[in-house]
Design an enzyme around this catalytic site. Structure first.
Site, mmCIF file in Angstrom:
data_model
loop_
_atom_site.group_PDB
_atom_site.id
_atom_site.type_symbol
_atom_site.label_atom_id
_atom_site.label_comp_id
_atom_site.label_asym_id
_atom_site.label_seq_id
_atom_site.Cartn_x
_atom_site.Cartn_y
_atom_site.Cartn_z
ATOM 1 N N HIS A 1 23.923 -22.367 13.639
ATOM 2 C CA HIS A 1 23.614 -23.709 13.147
ATOM 3 C C HIS A 1 24.832 -24.601 12.911
ATOM 4 C CE1 HIS A 1 23.816 -22.916 8.509
ATOM 5 N NE2 HIS A 1 24.658 -22.126 9.154
ATOM 6 N N HIS A 2 26.042 -24.031 12.878
ATOM 7 C CA HIS A 2 27.240 -24.881 12.747
ATOM 8 C C HIS A 2 27.771 -25.362 14.104
ATOM 9 C CE1 HIS A 2 27.596 -24.433 8.500
ATOM 10 N NE2 HIS A 2 27.851 -23.133 8.528
ATOM 11 N N ALA A 3 27.331 -24.751 15.174
ATOM 12 C CA ALA A 3 27.862 -25.100 16.498
ATOM 13 C C ALA A 3 27.382 -26.489 16.897
ATOM 14 C CB ALA A 3 27.422 -24.058 17.521
#
Length: 654
Positions: free
Chosen positions: A161-163
């Protein structure tokens, strides 16, 4: 063979090229699936790292040990294709991740400092694991979107989810959930998707992927700490609501500090998450399930329990016709992650969530939810800002439900039986229980006294909506299980002390108390009443009746004052529900023998105490009375004849 040509954008009607995923047809009796492969452990840091292979192997082993995998359909995993990845990510991002598999040991060492600043580590195994993780989530979402399964748990790593579209970061390479959502929109009729992210870190990559897209609703509950918590900055603040046609379709609930727990998350779900989700009416729900907000995770520093995660999952399961995908994100305390994931798995298999104790959202949480509600009410009609207003802001104008019930009971007992309040002296008891103890006016004249210890009656709250927990006041009511019992006691001419052991929930001494603390306070109250009123009343024949949570404090009183209790108490009645085990005195064999001769326990007929293996424990009690009643609240009503017969027999002996 992977297809490496870019696919069309989400608005195109052209279909995305398919990968070589294995077709399957699950058995008709299996509606829940899982994605897991040990190949995703090929990404690891030899020096050790929080994002370790054990994160998924521990979850998988727990599921196997609980034999839950036998109730789930295995979904074959496969790597994400280039065409799928490019629906979200740039060509540069794809090329960079592909190069990791060709890195030499020296290149890994030389690049370590660069990737550390992005909160990443890389190695040759990274490429395979990252592609499998993303492909696994895609297969999970497609299986649900195409109706093959109702729910799937994708036990995948590394997380995603941070990508961001142009940058891998924060332990994440491909944004698994974002890519899967785009593939679903391309390959199936499903277009409207809700992504709920409960990680303590905002899913910046997921929000950026859909920031201007109204077809995907992104909701995140996370630590924000004024923009200083990872990944830092204003993106993820409550005013970060999307842009362009996607304005209002990003919902951020940014906690301002660490330590947020079950009451805070459930409050946010009831007031913001579920109302907006229902108004959006998704066709598919994907949970970005980062368990790093779990109690014990030193990175997230929050306090969500496995039961808390289970309840959030249960609420989300009612959306989209039950179509739900749980995709693993973070979670770096291995035990906490394992237990939380196991609780979520049980819910998607249809088990009820474990019961949560009575709880109140913190002042910080209610203020945050109120401010988020004000912001989101610009975009969503379902948000009731007034209902989110923190109680502290209107404290002088409010009464808690227990306070209203206490006032009702005092009025009812005074009107019908002329009962009066028993004064309590001392800070703790006075703050917590004033108004909770009432007695008949013949307390100091009657030779027979009944002490009834209980918590207030059961509220039956009918809901306008099970999703938002909005109450239908006209159809809600109070069940007072003691009405017939009190009518009989006073009709027989016995004196009565009615003890409501539910403390005031908003007193300074009771806020956020644990159940054990409540039992201690209740026991202290009964000791006070025994020493200052019951013993001095002159009653020579006393009967104790405990209902539910009132049983344990009564037995504590018997242990603490056994010399005086055994002289005047002629009977003890315990009314026990399904989850409670009737208690016995602990002080001495002599006291236990006395109890066995003078006790009666009312239990549901199918209570485990009646099983053959519980016969030895049964001998510790006097009369065990099975009640053919499935609802614990009705046991007193159905068991009243047994209570009357027992009391008359005991009092006749003396």
């Amino acid at each position: 063979m992977d297809v490496d040509t870019p696919g069309p954008g989400p608005s195109s009607s052209k279909h995305l090229p398919r990968s070589t995923s294995v077709p399957f047809q699950p058995p008709g009796d299996l509606t829940v699936g899982y994605v897991y492969s040990s190949e995703m452990t090929s990404h690891f840091n030899p020096a050790g790292h929080q994002e370790a292979p054990e994160r998924i192997t521990r979850i998988w082993q727990a599921i196997v040990n609980a034999k839950l995998n036998l109730k789930m359909q295995w979904l074959p995993i496969r790597p994400v294709t280039k065409a799928e990845a490019l629906l979200v990510h740039s060509q540069t991002t794809w090329d960079l991740i592909e190069t990791f598999q060709y890195m030499t040991e020296q290149q890994v060492v030389d690049s370590e400092a660069y990737y550390e600043q992005l909160s990443l580590y890389v190695m040759p195994g990274t490429t395979r694991a990252a592609r499998l993780s993303c492909g696994g989530v895609i297969e999970a979402c497609l299986a649900v979107a195409r109706g093959r399964l109702r729910k799937v748990f994708a036990i995948c790593r590394p997380p995603g989810h941070h990508a961001e579209p142009d940058q891998s970061m924060g332990f994440c390479f491909f944004n698994n959930v974002a890519v899967a959502a785009r593939v679903v929109q391309q390959m199936t009729p499903i277009k409207r998707i809700l992504i709920l992210d409960w990680s303590p870190y905002v899913g910046n990559g997921t929000q950026r992927a859909f920031n201007d897209d109204p077809s995907v609703l992104y909701i995140s509950l996370h630590r924000y700490d004024g923009g200083s918590f990872y990944p830092c900055g204003e993106f993820g603040g409550m005013a970060s609501c999307g842009e362009g046609s996607g304005l209002g379709f990003s919902v951020n609930i940014p906690w301002p500090e660490k330590g947020m727990g079950d009451p805070d998350y459930i409050h946010a779900f009831q007031r913001v998450v579920m109302p907006i989700a229902m108004e959006f009416a998704p066709e598919l729900v994907i949970i970005s399930a980062g368990f790093d907000a779990a109690l014990g995770d030193e990175l997230g520093e929050c306090k969500v329990s496995p039961a808390g995660y289970a309840h959030m999952t249960h609420m989300l399961s009612g959306l989209a016709g039950g179509r739900l995908v749980v995709a693993l994100e973070g979670g770096y305390n291995l035990d906490a992650t394992m237990h939380s994931a196991l609780a979520v798995t049980k819910v998607i298999l249809g088990e009820a969530p474990e019961q949560l104790p009575p709880m109140h959202a913190s002042e910080v949480a209610t203020e945050t939810v109120y401010l988020v509600a004000k912001e989101q009410s610009k975009y969503w009609k379902s948000i009731d800002t007034k209902s989110c207003e923190p109680r502290e802001d209107v404290e002088p104008l409010t009464f808690s439900i227990p306070e209203i019930l206490q006032a009702h009971r005092a009025h009812y007992l005074h009107t019908n039986y002329r009962m009066m309040q028993v004064p309590l002296l001392g800070g703790l008891l006075q703050d917590s229980f004033t108004g909770n103890v009432l007695c008949t006016q013949d307390l100091f004249e009657n030779k027979t006294l009944v002490v009834l210890a209980h918590e207030f009656g059961n509220l039956r709250m009918e809901l306008e909506s099970a999703m938002t927990c909005d109450l239908s006041l006209e159809r809600s009511y109070l069940i007072d299980f003691t009405k017939e019992l009190m009518r009989w006691i006073t009709g027989e001419g016995y004196a009565l002390i009615d003890v409501n052991l539910y403390p005031k929930p908003f007193s300074s001494t009771s806020t956020n108390r644990k159940n054990a603390g409540r039992y201690d306070e209740a026991a202290a109250l009964l000791l006070y009443l025994w020493d200052n009123f019951i013993q001095l009343s002159g009653a020579q024949r006393i009967v104790f009746i405990g209902h539910g949570p009132g049983c344990q404090p009564l037995m504590d009183l018997i242990d603490a004052r056994f010399n005086s209790v055994t002289k005047s108490v002629k009977g003890i009645v315990q009314v026990v529900g399904y989850s409670k085990v009737p208690v016995t005195p602990k002080k001495s064999d002599e006291l236990r023998t006395w109890y066995a001769k003078n006790s009666c326990v009312l239990l549901p007929a199918n209570h485990h105490m009646f099983r053959p293996d519980a016969i030895q424990n049964n001998k510790k009690h006097g009369i065990l009375c099975p009640i053919e009643e499935l609802q614990p609240v009705r046991i007193v009503m159905q068991g009243l004849p047994a209570i009357q017969e027992f009391m008359k027999d005991q009092l006749a002996k003396h």
